[in-house]
Design a protein around this motif. Structure first.
Motif, mmCIF file in Angstrom:
data_model
loop_
_atom_site.group_PDB
_atom_site.id
_atom_site.type_symbol
_atom_site.label_atom_id
_atom_site.label_comp_id
_atom_site.label_asym_id
_atom_site.label_seq_id
_atom_site.Cartn_x
_atom_site.Cartn_y
_atom_site.Cartn_z
ATOM 1 N N ASN A 125 -15.192 -14.736 2.957
ATOM 2 C CA ASN A 125 -14.374 -13.545 2.781
ATOM 3 C C ASN A 125 -13.211 -13.870 1.859
ATOM 4 O OD1 ASN A 125 -12.677 -14.990 4.495
ATOM 5 N ND2 ASN A 125 -13.338 -13.876 6.305
ATOM 6 N N SER A 126 -12.277 -12.966 1.711
ATOM 7 C CA SER A 126 -11.211 -13.158 0.733
ATOM 8 C C SER A 126 -9.899 -12.592 1.241
ATOM 9 C CB SER A 126 -11.590 -12.494 -0.594
ATOM 10 O OG SER A 126 -11.705 -11.092 -0.427
ATOM 11 N N VAL A 127 -8.812 -13.012 0.594
ATOM 12 C CA VAL A 127 -7.484 -12.459 0.836
ATOM 13 C C VAL A 127 -6.834 -12.212 -0.524
ATOM 14 C CG1 VAL A 127 -6.499 -14.784 1.103
ATOM 15 C CG2 VAL A 127 -5.250 -12.783 1.952
ATOM 16 N N THR A 128 -6.254 -11.027 -0.703
ATOM 17 C CA THR A 128 -5.615 -10.638 -1.964
ATOM 18 C C THR A 128 -4.110 -10.823 -1.858
ATOM 19 O OG1 THR A 128 -7.349 -9.035 -2.461
ATOM 20 C CG2 THR A 128 -5.258 -8.764 -3.603
ATOM 21 N N LEU A 129 -3.521 -11.482 -2.870
ATOM 22 C CA LEU A 129 -2.090 -11.720 -2.929
ATOM 23 C C LEU A 129 -1.494 -10.810 -4.007
ATOM 24 C CD1 LEU A 129 -3.291 -14.285 -1.572
ATOM 25 C CD2 LEU A 129 -1.453 -15.580 -2.658
ATOM 26 N N VAL A 130 -0.500 -10.031 -3.642
ATOM 27 C CA VAL A 130 0.112 -9.064 -4.547
ATOM 28 C C VAL A 130 1.477 -9.573 -4.991
ATOM 29 C CG1 VAL A 130 0.940 -6.683 -4.775
ATOM 30 C CG2 VAL A 130 -1.116 -7.181 -3.430
ATOM 31 N N SER A 131 1.777 -9.394 -6.286
ATOM 32 C CA SER A 131 3.104 -9.715 -6.805
ATOM 33 C C SER A 131 4.005 -8.489 -6.639
ATOM 34 C CB SER A 131 3.015 -10.102 -8.277
ATOM 35 O OG SER A 131 4.274 -10.534 -8.757
ATOM 36 N N SER A 182 6.363 -5.395 -6.857
ATOM 37 C CA SER A 182 6.778 -4.561 -7.994
ATOM 38 C C SER A 182 7.858 -3.570 -7.535
ATOM 39 C CB SER A 182 5.579 -3.792 -8.551
ATOM 40 O OG SER A 182 4.971 -3.018 -7.528
ATOM 41 N N PRO A 183 9.048 -3.593 -8.176
ATOM 42 C CA PRO A 183 9.449 -4.600 -9.158
ATOM 43 C C PRO A 183 9.720 -5.953 -8.478
ATOM 44 C CG PRO A 183 11.284 -3.148 -8.629
ATOM 45 C CD PRO A 183 10.113 -2.638 -7.868
ATOM 46 N N PRO A 184 9.856 -7.027 -9.259
ATOM 47 C CA PRO A 184 9.984 -7.069 -10.720
ATOM 48 C C PRO A 184 8.664 -7.015 -11.492
ATOM 49 C CG PRO A 184 10.254 -9.262 -9.830
ATOM 50 C CD PRO A 184 10.117 -8.352 -8.647
ATOM 51 N N SER A 185 7.530 -7.389 -10.858
ATOM 52 C CA SER A 185 6.259 -7.282 -11.593
ATOM 53 C C SER A 185 5.860 -5.824 -11.698
ATOM 54 C CB SER A 185 5.164 -8.072 -10.873
ATOM 55 O OG SER A 185 5.441 -9.451 -10.863
ATOM 56 N N SER A 186 4.981 -5.534 -12.666
ATOM 57 C CA SER A 186 4.446 -4.178 -12.754
ATOM 58 C C SER A 186 3.400 -3.986 -11.669
ATOM 59 C CB SER A 186 3.852 -3.921 -14.137
ATOM 60 O OG SER A 186 2.778 -4.820 -14.378
ATOM 61 N N PRO A 187 3.159 -2.740 -11.235
ATOM 62 C CA PRO A 187 2.147 -2.509 -10.190
ATOM 63 C C PRO A 187 0.775 -3.029 -10.600
ATOM 64 C CG PRO A 187 3.480 -0.544 -10.528
ATOM 65 C CD PRO A 187 3.837 -1.500 -11.645
ATOM 66 N N GLY A 188 0.043 -3.571 -9.617
ATOM 67 C CA GLY A 188 -1.316 -4.035 -9.864
ATOM 68 C C GLY A 188 -1.436 -5.491 -10.264
ATOM 69 N N VAL A 189 -0.307 -6.223 -10.273
ATOM 70 C CA VAL A 189 -0.359 -7.655 -10.587
ATOM 71 C C VAL A 189 -0.713 -8.404 -9.305
ATOM 72 C CG1 VAL A 189 0.956 -9.662 -11.368
ATOM 73 C CG2 VAL A 189 1.268 -7.445 -12.493
ATOM 74 N N MET A 190 -1.852 -9.061 -9.300
ATOM 75 C CA MET A 190 -2.315 -9.720 -8.072
ATOM 76 C C MET A 190 -3.340 -10.803 -8.378
ATOM 77 S SD MET A 190 -4.623 -6.552 -6.568
ATOM 78 C CE MET A 190 -3.263 -5.392 -6.807
ATOM 79 N N THR A 191 -3.536 -11.662 -7.376
ATOM 80 C CA THR A 191 -4.554 -12.705 -7.449
ATOM 81 C C THR A 191 -5.277 -12.749 -6.110
ATOM 82 O OG1 THR A 191 -4.947 -15.035 -8.015
ATOM 83 C CG2 THR A 191 -3.023 -14.565 -6.673
ATOM 84 N N LYS A 192 -6.393 -13.455 -6.049
ATOM 85 C CA LYS A 192 -7.235 -13.422 -4.850
ATOM 86 C C LYS A 192 -7.743 -14.827 -4.529
ATOM 87 C CE LYS A 192 -10.058 -9.971 -4.444
ATOM 88 N NZ LYS A 192 -11.218 -9.059 -4.630
ATOM 89 N N TYR A 193 -7.777 -15.141 -3.221
ATOM 90 C CA TYR A 193 -8.426 -16.346 -2.736
ATOM 91 C C TYR A 193 -9.795 -15.952 -2.169
ATOM 92 C CZ TYR A 193 -4.232 -19.282 -3.051
ATOM 93 O OH TYR A 193 -3.164 -20.003 -3.505
ATOM 94 N N ASN A 194 -10.847 -16.482 -2.766
ATOM 95 C CA ASN A 194 -12.207 -16.244 -2.271
ATOM 96 C C ASN A 194 -12.665 -17.463 -1.474
ATOM 97 O OD1 ASN A 194 -12.536 -13.699 -3.498
ATOM 98 N ND2 ASN A 194 -13.148 -14.623 -5.434
ATOM 99 N N PHE A 195 -12.874 -17.271 -0.171
ATOM 100 C CA PHE A 195 -13.329 -18.356 0.698
ATOM 101 C C PHE A 195 -14.847 -18.351 0.785
ATOM 102 C CE2 PHE A 195 -8.951 -18.044 1.949
ATOM 103 C CZ PHE A 195 -8.593 -19.329 2.313
ATOM 104 N N VAL A 196 -15.441 -19.530 0.686
ATOM 105 C CA VAL A 196 -16.889 -19.663 0.821
ATOM 106 C C VAL A 196 -17.244 -19.519 2.301
ATOM 107 C CG1 VAL A 196 -17.030 -21.132 -1.209
ATOM 108 C CG2 VAL A 196 -16.781 -22.182 1.035
#
Length: 299
Positions: free
Chosen positions: A254-260, A262-276
């Protein structure tokens, strides 16, 4: 003469009856049917044990600005993770057995378990920019799980069952992660850039009043997979058994999404950890009470 005949008849009867009685087998206590334990019937019980696993994930950028950060500013794969998880577990089980013969027993068992199989991973990655360093913190916990399994066993003795088991598994995992700036103490650092299209801007600072992390997020997910194991169960008293079991469960990734923020980042700036896929191993002991079946007479 009649008196002599009567005495002879009495003597004959007295001598024949003991001889006849000697030929008739006496019914001694050893010939009475002895009770023998049967494994057929419903049972329920409690168990406790310990579990362990490895958690492996890859960090994947979702937006172009994050892709630029993790591909150019930070070394590739900086926040891919691999860490150990371990902890205690306890729960209950219920099932039914069918004794197929003097040697074989089949059954179905379901269990539900509380668990604290957890672990964490902290990684730091320096950039080419002085004092600009990022640190990730990832934690993961298997909060509960359950199985529904078939069992097939061999009776090494009438009271000792050795068995294999396998079937369905399901469980809930709680994952949280964050990525933040970690410059030397007392130094305030800010960084930010936009992707070439200008639609996404990543910005982060460790100055007072700024968001505590450049990225953060958590996820609680329930997954369905499979289970398999081996065990031994010993009948130590009428209707009571004790067991020792190794069990493996395998749940999908499964996965977990990390959001930056906003502000200061613009909306939709994010990264994801995908676990096997998640593979967990458990060793547990248990106690069962058999509600039906039990001792039967064997002639």
């Amino acid at each position: 003469m009649q008196q002599i005949a009567k005495l002879a008849a009495i003597f004959f009867v007295a001598s024949v009856i003991p001889a006849f009685a000697a030929d008739v087998p006496a019914k001694t206590p050893s010939s009475i049917a002895a009770p023998v334990a049967s494994w057929t019937g419903f049972y329920a019980g409690l168990n406790a044990g310990y579990g362990w696993s490895d958690a492996t994930s890859s960090n994947v950028a979702v937006d172009p600005a994050s892709a630029l950060l993790f591909a150019v500013v930070l070394p590739p794969g900086s926040f891919d993770t691999r860490f150990a998880q371990e902890g205690a577990m306890a729960g209950g089980q219920a099932g039914v057995n069918w004794q197929l013969s003097d040697r074989f027993v089949a059954g179905i068992e379901a269990d539900i378990q509380w668990s604290d199989i957890h672990g964490s991973d902290i990684r730091s990655a320096a950039t080419a920019i002085p004092n600009l360093q990022f640190t990730s913190n990832t934690t993961r916990n298997l909060e509960w799980f359950g199985t529904v399994r078939a069992r097939l066993g061999f009776l090494a003795t009438p009271d000792l069952l050795l068995y294999g088991t396998g079937g369905l598994a399901y469980g809930q995992t709680n994952t949280s992660a964050s990525i933040g700036l970690t410059p030397p103490p007392g130094i305030n650092v800010a960084t930010g850039f936009s992707d070439p299209s200008g639609n996404f801007t990543f910005a982060c600072s460790n100055a007072p009043g700024s968001p505590p992390n450049c990225y953060s997020g958590s996820s609680r997910q329930t997954s369905v997979g499979w289970s398999a194991g081996l065990g031994g169960e010993w009948r130590f008293a009428d209707r009571w058994t004790a067991k020792l079991e190794w069990l493996h469960i395998d749940l999908p990734g499964n996965s977990v999404t990390l959001v930056s923020p906003s502000p200061p980042s613009s909306p939709g700036v994010m990264t994801k950890y995908n676990f096997v896929h998640q593979g967990y191993d458990f060793v547990r002991v248990g106690l069962n009470y058999q509600f039906s079946g039990g001792a039967v007479a064997k002639h």
